[in-house]
Every structure is written in C-alpha cells, then in structure tokens.
Design a protein around this motif. Structure first.
Motif, PDB file in Angstrom:
ATOM      1  N   LEU A 119       0.807  -1.215   0.000  1.00 42.62           N
ATOM      2  CA  LEU A 119       0.000   0.000   0.000  1.00 42.62           C
ATOM      3  C   LEU A 119       0.841   1.266   0.000  1.00 42.62           C
ATOM      4  O   LEU A 119       0.329   2.346  -0.308  1.00 42.62           O
ATOM      5  CB  LEU A 119      -0.931   0.021   1.216  1.00 42.62           C
ATOM      6  N   LYS A 125       3.195  -0.957  -6.088  1.00 45.60           N
ATOM      7  CA  LYS A 125       2.104  -0.540  -5.217  1.00 45.60           C
ATOM      8  C   LYS A 125       0.787  -1.142  -5.703  1.00 45.60           C
ATOM      9  O   LYS A 125       0.468  -1.105  -6.888  1.00 45.60           O
ATOM     10  CB  LYS A 125       2.011   0.985  -5.203  1.00 45.60           C
ATOM     11  N   GLY A 126       0.016  -1.708  -4.786  1.00 51.30           N
ATOM     12  CA  GLY A 126      -1.262  -2.317  -5.127  1.00 51.30           C
ATOM     13  C   GLY A 126      -1.176  -3.779  -5.498  1.00 51.30           C
ATOM     14  O   GLY A 126      -2.201  -4.412  -5.762  1.00 51.30           O
ATOM     15  N   THR A 538      -9.237   2.242   2.040  1.00 53.05           N
ATOM     16  CA  THR A 538      -9.269   1.453   0.818  1.00 53.05           C
ATOM     17  C   THR A 538     -10.527   0.586   0.833  1.00 53.05           C
ATOM     18  O   THR A 538     -10.736  -0.179   1.773  1.00 53.05           O
ATOM     19  CB  THR A 538      -8.020   0.554   0.722  1.00 53.05           C
ATOM     20  N   LEU A 591      -3.941   0.618  -7.811  1.00 48.59           N
ATOM     21  CA  LEU A 591      -4.595   1.160  -6.620  1.00 48.59           C
ATOM     22  C   LEU A 591      -4.665   2.662  -6.800  1.00 48.59           C
ATOM     23  O   LEU A 591      -3.641   3.340  -6.925  1.00 48.59           O
ATOM     24  CB  LEU A 591      -3.806   0.796  -5.364  1.00 48.59           C
TER      25      LEU A 591
END
Length: 795
Positions: A119, A125-126, A538, A591
């Motif tokens: 995160l 990322k994601g 999220t 994300l």
C-alpha cells in the motif's frame, strides 16, 4: 524425478527427440527446459536463465530474492524502508513489469502468493507477490527463469515470465553451512545456519530435508532529527532536555529479522513406472521496523507514557505453509500426472512501542492490529504422449485440466488498535499502524477451471515449433482464452533464430478483489451535534461507495507479447543470446489515489448516500507497453597451469510507457487525484531501464574466486514537491573459497566492496535531513559495504 508433463509442451523446452534420446544419461530440467551448464539455455525457443545453487551462493546473499537479483539482471528486488508491512515482504519484478505479472512455480507447480498488499509508495504498489524468501536457499537445487509470456501454459500471472524453483532431490549426503557477517558501519550483523540432508525413501526413492535459521540485526542510515522535541517552558524558553536528546530517533534501513524455514522434497517408485511424490515447507518470520517518530510535543503523543516521545515499531509475524502430493503413472502410450497442492500465507500485524493517544494515559503500548490470510488449493491432471508426425518426426501432445480455489481473509484487530476515544480530541488507533476495523473484516473466495492443449515438434534438425492454447473460467468475472506460438530455426551449426508470440492474462487477485482497510472516525453533526461515524480508506468492489462511484467489477488484465532472438554457440565455449521483446498490457489494475466529497458536486452527492469521507480502490486503470532487450554471453577459458576461468556478461534493458489512463465515467475529471504524476513515475521510470553484470569465476586447485561487477542504471523517484532522476551506479562483489579438506570449505568475501551508496535525496525533500536516501526504491539499498565469512561442510 518430477516429470512434469505440462512442461513437455512449454515453448522453452528442449526438442522432444533430444529429450528422449538423452533422458537416461542426463537429468531432465523440467519446466523451462535446459540441461546446459551455462546461465542461459541456448537451445530453447524462448530465453531461459538457469541459476544453479552454486550461482546463488556465489552472490554472498542470504535471501533467495536478493541473490536472484544479482544472478539474473532481468529480475529486480529494490530496497525500501519505513513502508509498513512492505519492510517485511518486499516486492520484486521481472522485466520491469508489476510483481504480480510473474508466475512462480516450485518443482513445476504453482505457488501461492503472500497475503500482504503493498500500500505504500514502493514499486509494485497495489500488488501482492510471491514471497521467494519463504523458500530457504539451502533447499534450492536451481532456479529456472523463463523470460517470456506463458499464460497459455500455466494460466494467470505469467505475463512477464515464469520463475521455477527446483528443490534439492539427493537421496544421500548433505551439507551444513554457517554464515557470519556485518556491514562496514558495524551494524546489520547476520547469522545464518543451514542444513540439507538426503536419505533413501521407499523403493528407489528419496527424501530431502532442508532446515534454515536466519537472524539479521537492523541497519540504520537515518540522519539526526534537528526539530524541536519538547514544548517550550512556561517562560517561553526551550526545554533543557533539547540539549541531551538523542536525535538519531528514526530507524531507516533493514529491519530486525528472524526467519526459520523447513522444506522437504520426496518421491518414490510404486512399481513399474508409477511414481509418488510430495514436497512442501513451513516458514515463520518475524521482523521489526520503525514508523515515523512521534516527538514529545506531538499531538499524537501522551507525555505521561512517553515523556521523550516514541518510535512506533511494526512487528509483523508471517507464517507460510504449503504441501503438494502428486502421482505419476503410465497408461498405454500416455503419461499421466495428477496432483493436489495447498498453500497458505498469513501476515499478522503487531505494533509495539506505541499507544492509542485517544485513550490517554491508560492506553496500552502493544497492539494486535489484525491479520491478513490468503490460501490456495490447486488440483491438476496432466497427460502427454508422442505421435508419429511428418518428416519422420514426433509430435508431443499434452493436455490437461486444473481447478483452483483462492481465499482471502481480513481479520479485525483488537478494539484498542482502531477505536477513537475521547481524550483531549487526540487521534485514535495504534500509532504507527492503525488496526483493521470490524468494517474491514472480510472472508471471501473464488474458484476457476482451466483446460489446455499443447503441441511440440522437432520437425527437422533445423526447425522446431510449439503451440499452446488455454481456456480459463472464473467464478467472479467470466472466462478467458489465451494462446502461444513459438519457433526456432537453426541457420547454421552455430547460429539460430528464435521467436514467440502469445496472448496472456492476469486475473484480479483475491487481495485486489477483497482487501479493504477502513478507518472509522466520528464527526459532530452540524445540526444535531451528535457524533456521526465516517469512513475513509481502501474499499473493495463490494463496498457501497465504490459501486456508487461507478467503479466497475475488476476485469482481467490482457496482454499480447512478441519476442525475437538470436542464439550463437561456438566450439570455443562462447555462447551469446540476444532477445528483444514487446509486451502490451490492457486494463492493468492499479490502486487509485483517494477521492473525497469535495472533488466535485456530483461526487459529493454520491458520498452523501454513504458513510464514506474519502475512498481509494482498485481499478483497471492503465494500458501500457513494455519493450526491452536481454543480452547474455558466457565464455570458458582453460588457463593451463593457472587454472580455469569462466566469464559471463548479462545486460537487461526495458522501458514501460503508458498508452492510456482509463477512469470510471463519474471520475473522469479526477485524474490528478486518482493517478497523479508520482503514480505515473512509479509505473514507468521508477524501474531501472538498464541493469547488468560482468562476472568472473577463477578456479585453481583448492581455491575458487568470484568477482562480479553489477550495474544499476538510472531511475526516477517522484516526491511530493518534485521528481528526481538518480544516476547509475556500479557495485563490486568479491569472494574467495578455499577447500580446507574434501568436505570442508571456507569462504570470505565482501558485498559492495567499495562501499557504494545511492545519491542523496534533495535538500527540500528529505524530511529535515532525516531521510538521507530514497525510502521506497533504491535498486541495491543504502547499507553500504558488507563483509562476511561462510563455512560449509559437505558429507
């Protein structure tokens, strides 16, 4: 032993007649297909790296993923710090793609991923990757890397390529190894003890066990904190404690780390050609890393508990377990392989040296902040046989079916880790990492069925071809069909041309489908004055806010890849492979950044019907194109009385461009909030465009020397105020091994011999000089030089 019949039709496999002719004399390398004792297979239809256990050990690295980074330039394992759970399970990637674009196998069978979702602002990322460090290096016989799309063979995830970890299978003997080392700075001490033992099992079978214990002390490269730490005195003068305060109050570097691993690999004949095999492992890891320091004067501190401030410590416990059982048999002309495997990974967040400021002086200082768990059940049946074919050749036909069930669970932390009390209006939740709330808890799963057909044929001495098709049907988003074609043409005895083209896909992971991390806080209603719960964080696709915003159900990422290569082999021992490739990926999952009710009047209206204050989510947001080039050359020299010298050169280039950004219709005007310049850099220029190494191994009697120069090209990091392009760097590794006896070998060496560091962060974006180096993406880390000693006893 493991005659994985799926592998017979992999485009990178050796030509079928050659396999049949030499099988009795030479051990068969299964999935990516090469028995060549060089780093890269030179007689395959697609680029393949073969990394032996000796190659891994020669890097001097103790973690599997980190050793692979130095052994295979197309593989990257960047360093990060102060990134929550990512400090404990770092993402890696192949060919500059996302970490979840690489499929990882163990003994040719799919391996489960980690439960952690990255995160923070790291590369990847994601995503959720496979934790290669859960597999101890003492259990590994070799690692095979297929640098080509292979979704048609193996299903989801194999867009960038396949990494196959082959476990040791000796039925006798073994080794005991120890490692001691520390950085030039005097920290980061490491101790590792590894044991491998083989024994006979059943009828003409084997049982190979590996145990490993690895402890690493932390490193710290944080700068001193120049900020005011304490409130002024009543007369406005500074608190005298400012003079004696230890200003090295942050932890920026490797986390404190303890890892235990047990792996086994076994197989035995059950009469005739029937074989029973099983393998699996268990690992347990605990790490300890720092968050941001809370000063004594910080509103998030409670001076009655921490009069001098405190550094929250994220202390996760990670447990990884797997077991696979398979059975091979011959039925007429068909070879069958049936297997069942289960894997599970759990990531339990624990926070120490912390507090919940909203609970005041009575707050506890240690918290159970929740737990993430992923599990995977795989059932497979594969069949293959030879048929007579044109030109007096043989056609290998392989077909099979697979069924997989994937589950994901988020468990809430204890109440004190997320609740907001009423003490002086201070922030709630455990400092450093707020616990998962009951609203974040989820327990979901999905299943899919796959069917495949593969053909492979050595049509003549000069021409080889392979084809594959695969159909997959998922319970949550529908079906996908992918295909692959590959061929190799030997132009001369020394020069060959090889090419592949394929389509691929990556299904949204269960982590991306179901992960949610919602923080709940209470705001006073402007009319009634009553406190109303609001949520931020999220949200998964099941949440009302994502549906209200028009965020569609996640769809699979779709790829189309091309590769073209030349292979040169000479009787002198020189081999050179040069491969160019292009990978187009549509609907890449990212994300998003956060969107809130102030973004637009339309969005404010949608937020009004929910309890959400702000939200981020996973979306099919990007279309990308990655292009690159891989070069590998090896040469052996006979130096006569001066011994033998092996040299290898490897270079990898890749570049990713964003073709388009696709946002939900309602959010089409919110690109800066959902995908800003920093995210664009993270998907493109944060990856190294150039990476390579030049290595030499010299053997003379009982002395073996390894020298490696590693090149890390330029890369870019996006900061809040600016973006910085960091210069290329070289590192040098040197080690010498001496055989004290036939069984005992002593090795001494240095990693990063000349103590190379990355460039420093800009003065206007280094958090008051505390963060000296980039936190989220440094290709070779910022620990500096490291020296070590190994002692290995083989019996």
């Amino acid at each position: 032993m493991f005659r994985n019949l799926v592998a017979l039709a992999v485009a990178a496999t050796l030509p079928a007649p050659l396999l049949a002719a030499e099988e009795a004399a030479v051990e068969r390398i299964e999935v990516v297909g090469s028995r060549i004792a060089l780093r890269t297979a030179t007689d395959s239809a697609a680029p393949v790296d073969i990394i032996s256990a000796e190659d891994l050990a020669a890097t001097g690295q103790l973690e599997t993923a980190k050793a692979l980074q130095f052994a295979a330039p197309s593989y990257s394992f960047p360093f990060s710090s102060v990134t929550d759970g990512t400090d404990a399970v770092r993402p890696a990637n192949l060919r500059g793609m996302s970490p979840d674009h690489t499929l990882v196998l163990v003994n040719g069978k799919r391996r489960h991923t980690t439960a952690l979702v990255h995160l923070s602002g790291t590369v990847g990322k994601g995503s959720s990757n496979v934790d290669l460090n859960a597999i101890p290096m003492s259990a590994i016989k070799r690692i095979e890397i297929l640098r080509d799309g292979a979704a048609a063979q193996y299903g989801s995830d194999a867009i960038a390529g396949v990494i196959n970890v082959v476990l040791k299978d000796a039925d006798q003997g073994g080794s005991i190894s120890t490692h001691l080392g520390q950085t030039y700075e005097g920290d980061g001490e490491q101790v590792r003890v590894g044991l491998n033992h083989g024994m006979q099992f059943g009828h003409e079978g084997f049982l190979n066990l590996s145990l490993e214990s690895h402890h690493k002390n932390p490193t710290n490269r944080a700068g001193n904190d120049p900020r005011q730490q304490y409130p002024e005195l009543a007369d406005g003068s500074p608190d005298p404690r400012e003079e004696s305060f230890d200003r090295n109050n942050h932890h920026v570097g490797d986390s404190d780390y303890q890892n235990y691993g047990l792996f086994l690999n076994a197989g035995t004949a059950l009469g005739g050609d029937d074989q029973l095999y099983f393998f699996g492992g268990y690992s347990e890891r605990e790490s300890n890393s720092g968050a941001f320091y809370r000063r004594a004067r910080d509103s998030r501190n409670v001076p009655e508990i921490y009069p001098d401030g405190f550094l929250p410590q994220i202390n996760p416990e990670i447990i990884d377990a797997s077991l696979l059982v398979g059975y091979e048999l011959e039925v007429g002309e068909w070879s069958l392989d049936a297997s069942a495997g289960y894997g599970q990974n759990s990531f339990e967040y624990r926070v120490k040296n912390s507090l919940n400021a909203s609970l005041g002086p009575t707050s506890q200082t240690e918290f159970d902040a929740g737990k993430l768990t992923t599990n995977e059940l795989n059932l497979n049946i594969d069949a293959s046989r030879y048929y007579d074919f044109a030109n007096d050749s043989e056609l290998v036909v392989a077909l099979g079916a697979s069924w997989r069930n994937s589950g994901y669970e988020v468990e809430a932390g204890e109440q004190a880790s997320y609740i907001r009390g009423d003490y002086q209006g201070k922030s709630g939740g455990s400092q450093g990492f707020g616990g998962f709330t009951p609203e974040s808890a989820v327990d979901e799963d999905r299943h899919n069925l796959g069917l495949y057909l593969e053909l492979e044929n050595q049509y003549s001495d000069q021409f080889y071809w392979a084809a594959a098709a695969r159909y997959e049907d998922y319970s949550d988003f529908g079906s996908n069909t992918s295909w692959k074609l590959a061929g190799r043409w030997d132009l001369t005895d020394s020069l060959a041309l090889r090419a592949t083209t394929n389509t691929g896909f990556r299904a949204p992971s269960v982590q991306q489908l179901y992960f949610t991390n919602i923080s709940t806080f209470f705001d006073p209603d402007p009319v009634t004055g009553e406190f109303v719960p609001r949520e931020s964080g999220t949200f998964n696709t099941l949440a009302p806010i994502t549906q209200a915003l028009g965020v569609n159900e996640l769809e699979p990422e779709i790829s189309h890849s091309y590769s073209l290569g030349l292979v040169y082999s000479h009787d002198s021992g020189l081999t050179v492979t040069l491969d160019a490739y292009r990978i187009d990926v549509d609907d890449r999952i990212i994300l998003s950044g956060s969107v809130d009710k102030e973004s637009s009047p339309q969005i404010e209206t949608l937020f009004a019907g929910t309890n959400a204050e702000s939200a981020r989510f996973f979306i099919n947001g990007l279309d990308t194109r990655t292009q690159g080039l891989d070069l590998v050359a090896t040469q052996e020299f006979d130096l006569g009385s001066w011994g033998e010298l092996k040299a290898n050169l490897a270079y990898a280039y890749n570049d990713t461009e964003i073709q388009s950004v696709n946002l939900p219709t309602i959010l089409s005007g919110q690109q800066e909030q959902l995908f800003d310049r920093r995210e664009e850099i993270r998907a493109t220029d944060a990856n190294l465009h150039h990476k390579g190494n030049l290595g030499f191994t010299h053997s003379l009697n009982d002395l073996t020397t390894h020298l490696r120069f590693s090149y890390f090209g330029t890369y870019t990091v996006g900061y809040s105020r600016t973006e910085v392009k960091y210069d290329a760097k070289w590192t040098t590794d040197l080690s010498a091994s001496y055989a004290l006896t036939d069984a005992l070998t002593l090795t001494a060496g240095a990693q990063n011999l000349f103590d190379t560091y990355p460039e420093k962060r800009p003065e206007d974006n280094n958090f008051n000089g505390i963060f000296i180096y980039p936190l989220t993406n440094t290709p070779f880390g910022f620990n500096g030089g490291y020296y070590y000693m190994d002692l290995t006893y083989r019996y």
